[in-house]
Design a protein around this motif. Structure first.
Motif, short mmCIF file in Angstrom:
data_model
loop_
_atom_site.label_atom_id
_atom_site.label_comp_id
_atom_site.label_asym_id
_atom_site.label_seq_id
_atom_site.Cartn_x
_atom_site.Cartn_y
_atom_site.Cartn_z
N PHE A 131 40.43 45.47 35.90
CA PHE A 131 39.30 45.00 36.69
C PHE A 131 38.01 45.73 36.32
O PHE A 131 36.94 45.12 36.22
N LEU A 158 35.40 38.51 35.07
CA LEU A 158 36.26 38.31 36.22
C LEU A 158 36.92 36.94 36.17
O LEU A 158 38.04 36.77 36.65
N TYR A 180 40.82 36.31 36.38
CA TYR A 180 41.39 35.39 37.36
C TYR A 180 42.31 34.38 36.67
O TYR A 180 43.36 34.03 37.20
N THR A 221 45.23 39.97 46.17
CA THR A 221 44.00 40.09 46.93
C THR A 221 42.81 39.61 46.11
O THR A 221 41.96 38.86 46.61
N PHE A 222 42.75 40.04 44.86
CA PHE A 222 41.69 39.60 43.97
C PHE A 222 41.73 38.08 43.77
O PHE A 222 40.70 37.40 43.83
N PHE A 255 35.18 44.81 45.63
CA PHE A 255 35.07 43.45 45.10
C PHE A 255 34.06 42.64 45.91
O PHE A 255 33.26 41.87 45.36
N SER A 295 39.20 45.77 48.09
CA SER A 295 38.60 44.60 48.71
C SER A 295 37.11 44.81 49.00
O SER A 295 36.28 43.93 48.76
N MET A 322 40.63 37.80 51.84
CA MET A 322 41.25 38.98 51.25
C MET A 322 41.95 39.82 52.32
O MET A 322 43.02 40.38 52.08
N GLU A 370 43.61 47.82 38.35
CA GLU A 370 42.28 48.43 38.49
C GLU A 370 41.69 48.73 37.12
O GLU A 370 40.47 48.58 36.92
#
Length: 239
Positions: free
Chosen positions: A69, A75, A79, A93-94, A227, A224, A126, A66
Motif C-alpha cells: 500500500f 491504488l 485494488y 478493508t481496503f 486511507f 482505515s 470500512m 501495508e
C-alpha cells in the motif's frame, strides 16, 4: 501383628491410585465430570494453537499489505490485485473502501450531494468490514472465557459429589482408617485438579489473545483512518 494394620495394608494395595485407576474407580457422575473437563481442555488447546497460528498469519499478511500500500504504486492497480478476493482483513478493508469509492466515481464525483457524503460512506463501509473481520478472528474466544470461568466450579461439583459418596461408603463400612478413606478422597480431588487443568490455560490464553486481537483491531482502524485521509486529500484536490 495388629489385624487392623494388615486390613489397612490390604485395602491400600487393592486401590490403584494412578490417574487411570482414579478415573475407573470414580462414581459415574464424577466420571462424567472428568470426561467433560478433559474434552473441554482438549478443545481449549486446539483453539489456543489455532489462534497462535492465525494471529501470526494475520500480522504477517497485514505487514505485507501495508508494504504494498505504501510502496507508491497505484491504488487502482492494488485494488485490481486484491479487490475480488482479499486474503486478509486489512486487504478486505481496503477493498471495501475502494469499492465504494469507485462506485461513486462511476456516478461522477461532481454530481450534487455525491462528494459531500462520499468520505462518510467510505468510512462507514470500512468500519463495517473491520467489525465483520474481527468477529471472524475472535471466533471461539467466548469458549475460552466460558471454560476459564466455569471449569473450576464443575470440577468442584465432581469433588463434592465424590466426597459425599466416600463418606457414605465410610459410614456403611464402619471403617475410618486412612487406607479406606484416602482412595475415595483422591478420586474426588482428581476432578478439581482436572477443572484447574482446563481453566488455567483457558484464562491465560483468553487474556493473551484478547490483548493481541485488540492491537490488531487498532492496526486495522489506523489503516482505515490513513486511507480515509488519502481519499479526503484527493477530494480536496478535485474540488
Amino acid at each position: 501383628m495388629d489385624p487392623s494394620v494388615i486390613t489397612s495394608g490390604a485395602a491400600a494395595a487393592s486401590h490403584d491410585l494412578s490417574v487411570w485407576g482414579l478415573f475407573m474407580a470414580a462414581d459415574v457422575v464424577v466420571k462424567a465430570v472428568m470426561l467433560m473437563l478433559f474434552a473441554a481442555s482438549v478443545w481449549c488447546w486446539a483453539i489456543i494453537f489455532e489462534k497462535i497460528v492465525k494471529l501470526r498469519r494475520l500480522n504477517a499478511q497485514a505487514a505485507d499489505f501495508e508494504e504494498s500500500f505504501w510502496s507508491g504504486g497505484s491504488l487502482e492497480k492494488l485494488y485490481e490485485d486484491v479487490g475480488k478476493q482479499p486474503g486478509d482483513p486489512m486487504a478486505a478493508t481496503f477493498a471495501a473502501g475502494m469499492r465504494e469509492w469507485r462506485h461513486a466515481s462511476e456516478r461522477s464525483l461532481n454530481a450534487s450531494g455525491i462528494k459531500a457524503g462520499l468520505q462518510q460512506r467510505v468510512e462507514r463501509v470500512m468500519s463495517v468490514t473491520i467489525g465483520r473481520e474481527m468477529a471472524r478472528a475472535e471466533r471461539y474466544m467466548s469458549f475460552l472465557a466460558t471454560v476459564g470461568s466455569t471449569a473450576p466450579f464443575i470440577g468442584l461439583f465432581g469433588t463434592v459429589w465424590g466426597i459425599m459418596n466416600s463418606f457414605t461408603s465410610i459410614a456403611a463400612s464402619n471403617n475410618t482408617s486412612l487406607a479406606v478413606v484416602a482412595p475415595g478422597i483422591a478420586e474426588a480431588l482428581f476432578a478439581t485438579a482436572l477443572g484447574l487443568v482446563a481453566a488455567i490455560p483457558a484464562v491465560v490464553a483468553y487474556n493473551k489473545f484478547s490483548t493481541d486481537l485488540g492491537r490488531y483491531a487498532e492496526r486495522l482502524e489506523a489503516f482505515s483512518s490513513e486511507f480515509s485521509s488519502i481519499l479526503s486529500r484527493y477530494l480536496e484536490e478535485r474540488a
